[in-house]
Design a protein around this motif. Structure first.
Motif, PDB file in Angstrom:
ATOM      1  N   HIS A 116      14.766  -5.507  -2.683  1.00 37.32           N
ATOM      2  CA  HIS A 116      13.484  -5.523  -1.960  1.00 37.32           C
ATOM      3  C   HIS A 116      12.305  -5.457  -2.943  1.00 37.32           C
ATOM      4  O   HIS A 116      11.189  -5.849  -2.615  1.00 37.32           O
ATOM      5  CB  HIS A 116      13.388  -4.355  -0.976  1.00 37.32           C
ATOM      6  CG  HIS A 116      13.407  -3.006  -1.628  1.00 37.32           C
ATOM      7  ND1 HIS A 116      14.455  -2.565  -2.390  1.00 37.32           N
ATOM      8  CD2 HIS A 116      12.494  -1.999  -1.658  1.00 37.32           C
ATOM      9  CE1 HIS A 116      14.187  -1.360  -2.848  1.00 37.32           C
ATOM     10  NE2 HIS A 116      13.000  -0.998  -2.424  1.00 37.32           N
ATOM     11  N   CYS A 117      12.570  -4.968  -4.175  1.00 39.14           N
ATOM     12  CA  CYS A 117      11.503  -4.827  -5.178  1.00 39.14           C
ATOM     13  C   CYS A 117      10.882  -6.181  -5.536  1.00 39.14           C
ATOM     14  O   CYS A 117       9.746  -6.227  -6.020  1.00 39.14           O
ATOM     15  CB  CYS A 117      12.052  -4.150  -6.425  1.00 39.14           C
ATOM     16  SG  CYS A 117      12.587  -2.455  -6.090  1.00 39.14           S
ATOM     17  N   CYS A 143       8.607   5.206  -4.090  1.00 35.78           N
ATOM     18  CA  CYS A 143       7.562   4.519  -3.321  1.00 35.78           C
ATOM     19  C   CYS A 143       7.876   4.661  -1.839  1.00 35.78           C
ATOM     20  O   CYS A 143       8.963   5.112  -1.455  1.00 35.78           O
ATOM     21  CB  CYS A 143       7.462   3.047  -3.713  1.00 35.78           C
ATOM     22  SG  CYS A 143       8.845   2.062  -3.073  1.00 35.78           S
ATOM     23  N   PHE A 170      17.351  -6.957 -10.170  1.00 33.13           N
ATOM     24  CA  PHE A 170      15.943  -6.637 -10.441  1.00 33.13           C
ATOM     25  C   PHE A 170      15.876  -5.841 -11.754  1.00 33.13           C
ATOM     26  O   PHE A 170      16.664  -4.933 -11.965  1.00 33.13           O
ATOM     27  CB  PHE A 170      15.353  -5.816  -9.286  1.00 33.13           C
ATOM     28  CG  PHE A 170      13.860  -5.692  -9.362  1.00 33.13           C
ATOM     29  CD1 PHE A 170      13.036  -6.698  -8.868  1.00 33.13           C
ATOM     30  CD2 PHE A 170      13.272  -4.575  -9.955  1.00 33.13           C
ATOM     31  CE1 PHE A 170      11.655  -6.586  -8.957  1.00 33.13           C
ATOM     32  CE2 PHE A 170      11.889  -4.464 -10.056  1.00 33.13           C
ATOM     33  CZ  PHE A 170      11.084  -5.481  -9.546  1.00 33.13           C
ATOM     34  N   VAL A 186       3.532  -2.461 -10.903  1.00 35.36           N
ATOM     35  CA  VAL A 186       4.095  -2.043  -9.606  1.00 35.36           C
ATOM     36  C   VAL A 186       3.754  -0.564  -9.368  1.00 35.36           C
ATOM     37  O   VAL A 186       3.754   0.249 -10.292  1.00 35.36           O
ATOM     38  CB  VAL A 186       5.623  -2.293  -9.500  1.00 35.36           C
ATOM     39  CG1 VAL A 186       5.909  -3.755  -9.294  1.00 35.36           C
ATOM     40  CG2 VAL A 186       6.365  -1.746 -10.703  1.00 35.36           C
ATOM     41  N   MET A 187       3.471  -0.248  -8.119  1.00 37.66           N
ATOM     42  CA  MET A 187       2.868   1.059  -7.825  1.00 37.66           C
ATOM     43  C   MET A 187       3.782   2.236  -8.152  1.00 37.66           C
ATOM     44  O   MET A 187       3.315   3.330  -8.461  1.00 37.66           O
ATOM     45  CB  MET A 187       2.421   1.115  -6.369  1.00 37.66           C
ATOM     46  CG  MET A 187       3.541   0.951  -5.383  1.00 37.66           C
ATOM     47  SD  MET A 187       2.890   0.913  -3.713  1.00 37.66           S
ATOM     48  CE  MET A 187       4.369   0.547  -2.797  1.00 37.66           C
ATOM     49  N   CYS A 188       5.115   2.007  -8.099  1.00 40.92           N
ATOM     50  CA  CYS A 188       6.049   3.122  -8.329  1.00 40.92           C
ATOM     51  C   CYS A 188       5.933   3.688  -9.744  1.00 40.92           C
ATOM     52  O   CYS A 188       6.445   4.773 -10.021  1.00 40.92           O
ATOM     53  CB  CYS A 188       7.474   2.647  -8.089  1.00 40.92           C
ATOM     54  SG  CYS A 188       7.845   1.113  -8.947  1.00 40.92           S
ATOM     55  N   ILE A 220      13.294   4.314 -12.283  1.00 41.30           N
ATOM     56  CA  ILE A 220      12.902   4.088 -10.882  1.00 41.30           C
ATOM     57  C   ILE A 220      14.075   3.435 -10.140  1.00 41.30           C
ATOM     58  O   ILE A 220      14.760   2.572 -10.705  1.00 41.30           O
ATOM     59  CB  ILE A 220      11.638   3.190 -10.852  1.00 41.30           C
ATOM     60  CG1 ILE A 220      10.455   3.954 -11.446  1.00 41.30           C
ATOM     61  CG2 ILE A 220      11.322   2.707  -9.438  1.00 41.30           C
ATOM     62  CD1 ILE A 220       9.250   3.117 -11.786  1.00 41.30           C
ATOM     63  N   ALA A 221      14.303   3.876  -8.906  1.00 36.71           N
ATOM     64  CA  ALA A 221      15.411   3.317  -8.102  1.00 36.71           C
ATOM     65  C   ALA A 221      15.008   1.946  -7.565  1.00 36.71           C
ATOM     66  O   ALA A 221      14.155   1.850  -6.677  1.00 36.71           O
ATOM     67  CB  ALA A 221      15.743   4.261  -6.956  1.00 36.71           C
ATOM     68  N   ILE A 244      13.057  -0.472 -14.436  1.00 37.67           N
ATOM     69  CA  ILE A 244      11.687  -0.049 -14.781  1.00 37.67           C
ATOM     70  C   ILE A 244      11.622   1.476 -14.803  1.00 37.67           C
ATOM     71  O   ILE A 244      12.423   2.147 -14.143  1.00 37.67           O
ATOM     72  CB  ILE A 244      10.623  -0.614 -13.792  1.00 37.67           C
ATOM     73  CG1 ILE A 244      11.076  -0.470 -12.335  1.00 37.67           C
ATOM     74  CG2 ILE A 244      10.293  -2.057 -14.097  1.00 37.67           C
ATOM     75  CD1 ILE A 244      10.019  -0.922 -11.321  1.00 37.67           C
ATOM     76  N   CYS A 253       7.442  -6.804  -4.413  1.00 39.19           N
ATOM     77  CA  CYS A 253       6.290  -6.292  -5.173  1.00 39.19           C
ATOM     78  C   CYS A 253       5.930  -7.185  -6.348  1.00 39.19           C
ATOM     79  O   CYS A 253       4.811  -7.118  -6.852  1.00 39.19           O
ATOM     80  CB  CYS A 253       6.592  -4.903  -5.716  1.00 39.19           C
ATOM     81  SG  CYS A 253       6.763  -3.669  -4.431  1.00 39.19           S
ATOM     82  N   PHE A 301       8.473   2.336   0.292  1.00 40.39           N
ATOM     83  CA  PHE A 301       9.570   1.467   0.752  1.00 40.39           C
ATOM     84  C   PHE A 301      10.913   2.147   0.490  1.00 40.39           C
ATOM     85  O   PHE A 301      11.804   2.132   1.341  1.00 40.39           O
ATOM     86  CB  PHE A 301       9.509   0.102   0.050  1.00 40.39           C
ATOM     87  CG  PHE A 301       8.171  -0.564   0.188  1.00 40.39           C
ATOM     88  CD1 PHE A 301       7.636  -0.824   1.440  1.00 40.39           C
ATOM     89  CD2 PHE A 301       7.423  -0.909  -0.930  1.00 40.39           C
ATOM     90  CE1 PHE A 301       6.392  -1.420   1.581  1.00 40.39           C
ATOM     91  CE2 PHE A 301       6.187  -1.507  -0.807  1.00 40.39           C
ATOM     92  CZ  PHE A 301       5.667  -1.758   0.449  1.00 40.39           C
ATOM     93  N   ASN A 302      11.059   2.752  -0.687  1.00 35.95           N
ATOM     94  CA  ASN A 302      12.299   3.476  -0.987  1.00 35.95           C
ATOM     95  C   ASN A 302      12.471   4.651  -0.034  1.00 35.95           C
ATOM     96  O   ASN A 302      13.584   4.999   0.356  1.00 35.95           O
ATOM     97  CB  ASN A 302      12.293   3.967  -2.438  1.00 35.95           C
ATOM     98  CG  ASN A 302      12.556   2.832  -3.415  1.00 35.95           C
ATOM     99  OD1 ASN A 302      12.588   1.669  -3.013  1.00 35.95           O
ATOM    100  ND2 ASN A 302      12.732   3.158  -4.678  1.00 35.95           N
ATOM    101  N   MET A 307       7.745  -6.540   3.310  1.00 36.30           N
ATOM    102  CA  MET A 307       9.005  -6.177   2.650  1.00 36.30           C
ATOM    103  C   MET A 307      10.181  -6.512   3.569  1.00 36.30           C
ATOM    104  O   MET A 307      10.102  -6.293   4.783  1.00 36.30           O
ATOM    105  CB  MET A 307       9.024  -4.684   2.332  1.00 36.30           C
ATOM    106  CG  MET A 307       7.982  -4.277   1.330  1.00 36.30           C
ATOM    107  SD  MET A 307       8.100  -5.255  -0.175  1.00 36.30           S
ATOM    108  CE  MET A 307       9.020  -4.191  -1.227  1.00 36.30           C
TER     109      MET A 307
HETATM  110  S1  SF4 Z   1       9.723  -1.572  -3.838  1.00 32.47           S
HETATM  111 FE1  SF4 Z   1      10.593  -1.383  -5.892  1.00 32.47          FE
HETATM  112  S2  SF4 Z   1       9.088  -2.306  -7.286  1.00 32.47           S
HETATM  113 FE2  SF4 Z   1       8.086  -1.955  -5.308  1.00 32.47          FE
HETATM  114  S3  SF4 Z   1       7.080  -0.006  -5.564  1.00 32.47           S
HETATM  115 FE3  SF4 Z   1       9.069   0.390  -4.629  1.00 32.47          FE
HETATM  116  S4  SF4 Z   1      10.487   0.803  -6.305  1.00 32.47           S
HETATM  117 FE4  SF4 Z   1       8.641  -0.140  -7.170  1.00 32.47          FE
END
Ligand code: SF4
Ligand code: SF4
Length: 321
Positions: A303-304, A265, A13, A248-250, A298-299, A16, A307, A267-268, A214
């Protein structure tokens, strides 16, 4: 439950970085009156983790010290946390726009009889899950009787002015697919929702937000059990669009867990992938007060792609919309 982290760790991925922080998303804990199949936080009635008063104070300290003017409150069912109403009321006093990720059925739980009026009086935006406008589909995903209760809750919110044309009280509905497929086009689905909910139930709403499922936690584990995990990942990766990386929201949100730890985010957060500040993981929200995160990496993991696939997906719905 199957662990999904080892399945997404090796990733291509694209890297970012963060932009200016606009939204603080706070998870008040995992207790919920429901236990839905697709729940990416594994919430349920038996979960006991919940944010305490000191951590809620840190959230308010952060808002006072920053220019962030959007507070997105989630859970579990966040309204079950004893800190919920204080956090909402004091944030609104600070001029912060508050969003409540509400499962609707919570409005009928004991002790929540005045919740709708509380939210309306403070102009809290209600973001409510309704994964389909058909009763059978909702009940299959969220539990028997959930659709009927949800419709009753929506009617109550409408009666207070929520979702009505010209009203300041915003009521957004959230759709996610039932299985391992991408959400349909948000605008077309919104038209279907509007027509069906209005004609059949007299329910109105402000906007529909479509979210992709996700491949993590309960949903990811179910995919593994059914032997569908790799196919779903192939679908997400194949539908990746670089132009979605911008939204992407992160990039503009920080997610805080019930203990005050911060993540890029939600999910993380569920994967236990902490936000790194100066390369150091496990920062707490208190460490971010007065700190500029712009440019911070951003980690990301596989899974990203959830998004960036197709029309894109985030807390605010389709990115392309
Ligand atoms: S899952 Fe990945 S791309 Fe989506 S918001 Fe979280 S860090 Fe960003
Ligand atoms: S209502 Fe929301 S938080 Fe609760 S179990 Fe369902 S998806 Fe999870």
């Amino acid at each position: 439950m199957h662990a999904t982290l080892p399945l997404i760790q090796s990733t291509d991925f694209p890297p970012i970085r963060r932009r200016r922080l606009e939204t603080l998303q706070v998870n008040l804990g995992y207790r919920c009156n429901q236990s839905c199949l697709h729940c990416h936080v594994n919430a349920g009635p038996n979960r006991t983790e919940q944010m305490d008063a000191a951590t809620a104070d840190t959230v308010l300290d952060f808002l006072r010290a920053s220019e962030v003017r959007r507070l997105d409150i989630t859970g579990g069912a966040p309204e079950l946390n004893p800190q919920f109403r204080r956090l909402v009321a004091e944030s609104v006093e600070l001029g912060v726009h508050v969003m409540d990720r509400c499962n609707l059925t919570i409005l009928e739980e004991p002790g929540q009889e005045d919740l709708a009026e509380f939210l309306a009086a403070r102009r809290v935006e209600v973001i409510a899950s309704l994964p389909c406008y058909l009763e059978d589909n909702v009940d299959r995903q969220r539990g028997k009787g959930v659709f009927e209760k949800s419709i009753r809750a929506l009617r109550r919110l409408n009666a207070l002015g929520y979702g009505r044309e010209g009203s300041e009280l915003e009521l957004c509905l959230v759709y996610n697919p039932q299985g391992p497929s991408l959400p349909p086009a948000q605008r077309a689905l919104e038209t279907d929702y509007r027509r069906h909910l209005s004609e059949r139930y007299g329910v109105v709403f402000t906007r529909l937000l479509t979210l992709a499922n996700m491949p993590i936690q309960r949903f990811g584990s179910t995919l593994v059990t059914k032997g569908q995990f790799n196919d779903y990942m192939r679908l997400l990766r194949g539908a990746h669009r670089d132009e979605n990386l911008d939204g992407v929201m992160c990039r503009s949100l920080v997610s805080v867990d019930w203990q005050g730890q911060v993540y890029d985010c939600d999910f993380n957060q569920m994967l236990g992938l902490p936000l790194r500040v100066n390369g150091t993981p496990r920062a707490g929200l208190a460490d971010l007060i007065g700190r500029d995160l712009e440019g911070n990496p951003i980690a990301v993991m596989d899974h990203c792609y959830g998004c960036t696939a197709g029309q894109g997906s985030g807390c605010g719905g389709a990115l392309a919309a």
